[in-house]
Motif scaffolding. Sequence first.
Motif, PDB file in Angstrom:
ATOM      1  N   ASP A  17     -20.503  14.294  44.996  1.00 16.02           N
ATOM      2  CA  ASP A  17     -19.791  13.111  44.526  1.00 16.02           C
ATOM      3  C   ASP A  17     -19.151  13.373  43.170  1.00 16.02           C
ATOM      4  OD1 ASP A  17     -18.850  10.549  44.120  1.00 16.02           O
ATOM      5  OD2 ASP A  17     -20.802   9.749  43.557  1.00 16.02           O
ATOM      6  N   GLU A  18     -17.864  13.261  43.088  1.00 12.54           N
ATOM      7  CA  GLU A  18     -17.129  13.435  41.838  1.00 12.54           C
ATOM      8  C   GLU A  18     -16.495  12.127  41.386  1.00 12.54           C
ATOM      9  OE1 GLU A  18     -16.896  16.082  39.779  1.00 12.54           O
ATOM     10  OE2 GLU A  18     -18.360  17.069  41.062  1.00 12.54           O
ATOM     11  N   THR A  19     -16.833  11.014  42.038  1.00 17.41           N
ATOM     12  CA  THR A  19     -16.233   9.728  41.697  1.00 17.41           C
ATOM     13  C   THR A  19     -16.968   9.075  40.529  1.00 17.41           C
ATOM     14  OG1 THR A  19     -17.620   8.430  43.200  1.00 17.41           O
ATOM     15  CG2 THR A  19     -15.600   9.398  44.130  1.00 17.41           C
ATOM     16  N   LEU A  20     -16.485   7.956  40.127  1.00 20.97           N
ATOM     17  CA  LEU A  20     -17.075   7.162  39.051  1.00 20.97           C
ATOM     18  C   LEU A  20     -18.552   6.874  39.318  1.00 20.97           C
ATOM     19  CD1 LEU A  20     -16.492   5.505  36.493  1.00 20.97           C
ATOM     20  CD2 LEU A  20     -15.651   3.687  37.955  1.00 20.97           C
ATOM     21  N   THR A  21     -18.934   6.793  40.572  1.00 22.36           N
ATOM     22  CA  THR A  21     -20.326   6.544  40.944  1.00 22.36           C
ATOM     23  C   THR A  21     -21.269   7.575  40.332  1.00 22.36           C
ATOM     24  OG1 THR A  21     -19.545   5.621  43.026  1.00 22.36           O
ATOM     25  CG2 THR A  21     -21.869   6.186  42.911  1.00 22.36           C
ATOM     26  N   ALA A  22     -20.847   8.827  40.306  1.00 26.73           N
ATOM     27  CA  ALA A  22     -21.701   9.907  39.792  1.00 26.73           C
ATOM     28  C   ALA A  22     -21.646  10.039  38.275  1.00 26.73           C
ATOM     29  CB  ALA A  22     -21.296  11.236  40.430  1.00 26.73           C
ATOM     30  N   TYR A  23     -20.794   9.283  37.630  1.00 23.08           N
ATOM     31  CA  TYR A  23     -20.605   9.432  36.187  1.00 23.08           C
ATOM     32  C   TYR A  23     -20.972   8.174  35.419  1.00 23.08           C
ATOM     33  CZ  TYR A  23     -18.569  13.929  37.077  1.00 23.08           C
ATOM     34  OH  TYR A  23     -18.396  15.233  37.463  1.00 23.08           O
ATOM     35  N   GLY A  24     -22.048   7.518  35.826  1.00 16.83           N
ATOM     36  CA  GLY A  24     -22.599   6.419  35.043  1.00 16.83           C
ATOM     37  C   GLY A  24     -22.382   5.032  35.584  1.00 16.83           C
ATOM     38  N   ALA A  25     -21.637   4.872  36.677  1.00 21.31           N
ATOM     39  CA  ALA A  25     -21.349   3.528  37.171  1.00 21.31           C
ATOM     40  C   ALA A  25     -22.289   3.066  38.280  1.00 21.31           C
ATOM     41  CB  ALA A  25     -19.907   3.448  37.669  1.00 21.31           C
ATOM     42  N   ALA A  26     -23.040   3.986  38.875  1.00 19.08           N
ATOM     43  CA  ALA A  26     -23.917   3.636  39.999  1.00 19.08           C
ATOM     44  C   ALA A  26     -25.089   2.777  39.542  1.00 19.08           C
ATOM     45  CB  ALA A  26     -24.436   4.906  40.666  1.00 19.08           C
ATOM     46  N   ASP A  27     -25.660   2.065  40.484  1.00 22.22           N
ATOM     47  CA  ASP A  27     -26.870   1.258  40.252  1.00 22.22           C
ATOM     48  C   ASP A  27     -26.689   0.209  39.165  1.00 22.22           C
ATOM     49  OD1 ASP A  27     -28.221   2.804  42.188  1.00 22.22           O
ATOM     50  OD2 ASP A  27     -28.699   4.313  40.679  1.00 22.22           O
ATOM     51  N   ILE A  35      -9.256  -8.729  30.449  1.00 26.29           N
ATOM     52  CA  ILE A  35      -8.153  -8.040  31.125  1.00 26.29           C
ATOM     53  C   ILE A  35      -6.989  -8.016  30.149  1.00 26.29           C
ATOM     54  CG2 ILE A  35      -6.489  -8.080  33.029  1.00 26.29           C
ATOM     55  CD1 ILE A  35      -8.639  -9.441  34.738  1.00 26.29           C
ATOM     56  N   ASP A  36      -6.480  -6.830  29.891  1.00 20.27           N
ATOM     57  CA  ASP A  36      -5.357  -6.643  28.963  1.00 20.27           C
ATOM     58  C   ASP A  36      -5.595  -7.314  27.612  1.00 20.27           C
ATOM     59  OD1 ASP A  36      -4.055  -5.119  30.864  1.00 20.27           O
ATOM     60  OD2 ASP A  36      -2.945  -6.828  31.666  1.00 20.27           O
ATOM     61  N   GLU A  37      -6.793  -7.083  27.072  1.00 20.97           N
ATOM     62  CA  GLU A  37      -7.196  -7.563  25.751  1.00 20.97           C
ATOM     63  C   GLU A  37      -7.281  -9.080  25.638  1.00 20.97           C
ATOM     64  OE1 GLU A  37      -4.840  -5.629  22.748  1.00 20.97           O
ATOM     65  OE2 GLU A  37      -5.371  -3.635  23.489  1.00 20.97           O
ATOM     66  N   GLN A  38      -7.345  -9.764  26.775  1.00 19.55           N
ATOM     67  CA  GLN A  38      -7.523 -11.218  26.809  1.00 19.55           C
ATOM     68  C   GLN A  38      -8.848 -11.514  27.505  1.00 19.55           C
ATOM     69  OE1 GLN A  38      -5.249 -13.466  25.437  1.00 19.55           O
ATOM     70  NE2 GLN A  38      -4.290 -11.577  24.689  1.00 19.55           N
ATOM     71  N   ALA A  39      -9.643 -12.408  26.921  1.00 21.43           N
ATOM     72  CA  ALA A  39     -10.920 -12.775  27.539  1.00 21.43           C
ATOM     73  C   ALA A  39     -10.679 -13.286  28.953  1.00 21.43           C
ATOM     74  CB  ALA A  39     -11.611 -13.849  26.709  1.00 21.43           C
ATOM     75  N   PHE A  40     -11.520 -12.862  29.870  1.00 18.98           N
ATOM     76  CA  PHE A  40     -11.426 -13.309  31.262  1.00 18.98           C
ATOM     77  C   PHE A  40     -12.366 -14.489  31.412  1.00 18.98           C
ATOM     78  CE2 PHE A  40     -12.262 -12.815  35.916  1.00 18.98           C
ATOM     79  CZ  PHE A  40     -10.944 -12.976  36.341  1.00 18.98           C
ATOM     80  N   ALA A  41     -11.803 -15.686  31.567  1.00 18.33           N
ATOM     81  CA  ALA A  41     -12.589 -16.917  31.567  1.00 18.33           C
ATOM     82  C   ALA A  41     -13.364 -17.136  32.864  1.00 18.33           C
ATOM     83  CB  ALA A  41     -11.678 -18.114  31.305  1.00 18.33           C
ATOM     84  N   ALA A  42     -12.925 -16.524  33.951  1.00 23.03           N
ATOM     85  CA  ALA A  42     -13.610 -16.672  35.233  1.00 23.03           C
ATOM     86  C   ALA A  42     -14.715 -15.615  35.343  1.00 23.03           C
ATOM     87  CB  ALA A  42     -12.608 -16.542  36.372  1.00 23.03           C
ATOM     88  N   SER A  43     -15.419 -15.630  36.446  1.00 23.14           N
ATOM     89  CA  SER A  43     -16.503 -14.674  36.669  1.00 23.14           C
ATOM     90  C   SER A  43     -16.101 -13.706  37.778  1.00 23.14           C
ATOM     91  CB  SER A  43     -17.767 -15.426  37.080  1.00 23.14           C
ATOM     92  OG  SER A  43     -18.790 -14.528  37.414  1.00 23.14           O
ATOM     93  N   ALA A  44     -16.187 -12.407  37.499  1.00 20.01           N
ATOM     94  CA  ALA A  44     -15.918 -11.384  38.505  1.00 20.01           C
ATOM     95  C   ALA A  44     -16.788 -10.168  38.215  1.00 20.01           C
ATOM     96  CB  ALA A  44     -14.444 -10.994  38.511  1.00 20.01           C
ATOM     97  N   THR A  45     -17.224  -9.501  39.269  1.00 15.22           N
ATOM     98  CA  THR A  45     -18.053  -8.316  39.116  1.00 15.22           C
ATOM     99  C   THR A  45     -17.524  -7.186  39.990  1.00 15.22           C
ATOM    100  OG1 THR A  45     -19.562  -8.924  40.910  1.00 15.22           O
ATOM    101  CG2 THR A  45     -20.129  -9.695  38.678  1.00 15.22           C
ATOM    102  N   ILE A  46     -18.003  -5.984  39.665  1.00 14.30           N
ATOM    103  CA  ILE A  46     -17.723  -4.800  40.465  1.00 14.30           C
ATOM    104  C   ILE A  46     -18.992  -3.949  40.478  1.00 14.30           C
ATOM    105  CG2 ILE A  46     -16.848  -3.408  38.544  1.00 14.30           C
ATOM    106  CD1 ILE A  46     -14.727  -2.277  40.491  1.00 14.30           C
ATOM    107  N   SER A  47     -19.222  -3.274  41.594  1.00 14.35           N
ATOM    108  CA  SER A  47     -20.330  -2.325  41.670  1.00 14.35           C
ATOM    109  C   SER A  47     -19.912  -1.163  42.550  1.00 14.35           C
ATOM    110  CB  SER A  47     -21.603  -2.989  42.201  1.00 14.35           C
ATOM    111  OG  SER A  47     -21.432  -3.396  43.542  1.00 14.35           O
ATOM    112  N   PHE A  48     -20.652  -0.079  42.436  1.00 14.91           N
ATOM    113  CA  PHE A  48     -20.383   1.152  43.170  1.00 14.91           C
ATOM    114  C   PHE A  48     -21.670   1.517  43.913  1.00 14.91           C
ATOM    115  CE2 PHE A  48     -17.823   0.759  39.420  1.00 14.91           C
ATOM    116  CZ  PHE A  48     -16.535   1.011  39.885  1.00 14.91           C
ATOM    117  N   PRO A  49     -21.914   0.895  45.072  1.00 10.77           N
ATOM    118  CA  PRO A  49     -23.195   1.018  45.748  1.00 10.77           C
ATOM    119  C   PRO A  49     -23.480   2.397  46.339  1.00 10.77           C
ATOM    120  CG  PRO A  49     -21.664  -0.178  47.113  1.00 10.77           C
ATOM    121  CD  PRO A  49     -20.998   0.017  45.778  1.00 10.77           C
ATOM    122  N   GLU A  50     -22.431   3.155  46.600  1.00  6.72           N
ATOM    123  CA  GLU A  50     -22.587   4.508  47.130  1.00  6.72           C
ATOM    124  C   GLU A  50     -21.296   5.266  46.867  1.00  6.72           C
ATOM    125  OE1 GLU A  50     -21.985   4.525  51.724  1.00  6.72           O
ATOM    126  OE2 GLU A  50     -23.008   2.661  51.222  1.00  6.72           O
TER     127      GLU A  50
END
Length: 128
Positions: A17-27, A35-50
Amino acid sequence: MIRFVMLLAVLNACQGDETLTAYGAADTIWAVTEIDEQAFAASATISFPEPGKIRGQGPCNQYSATQTVPYPWFKAEAIVSTRRSCENLAAENTYLRALAAMTLSEVSGDSMILSNEDGATIVFEAVR
């Protein structure tokens, strides 16, 4: 024959694995803070499960994508989401368009930044 087997073993080892998952983003679940130096008032998440997989929760819908380019490059490919409507649908569209435009990634401790050559950014903080 022995050389061929050894070469095959070396090539298979290089295909890790050479993706972002292997470089600190997993788990980790990462929450969007700006977003673009403006506070994001809504709620959103991202994960890299595998390796090669992206999952997340936008302000209204769950989404998924693939990510196969090697770190530090980033590309959310084939983004798909559920189709629920809510009052934050405009924020969700802003986030998903921004996510699709990102080409670089950086993970540092509890922070992750996705960016592109045009100067656009999404900043995330680890929440778990």
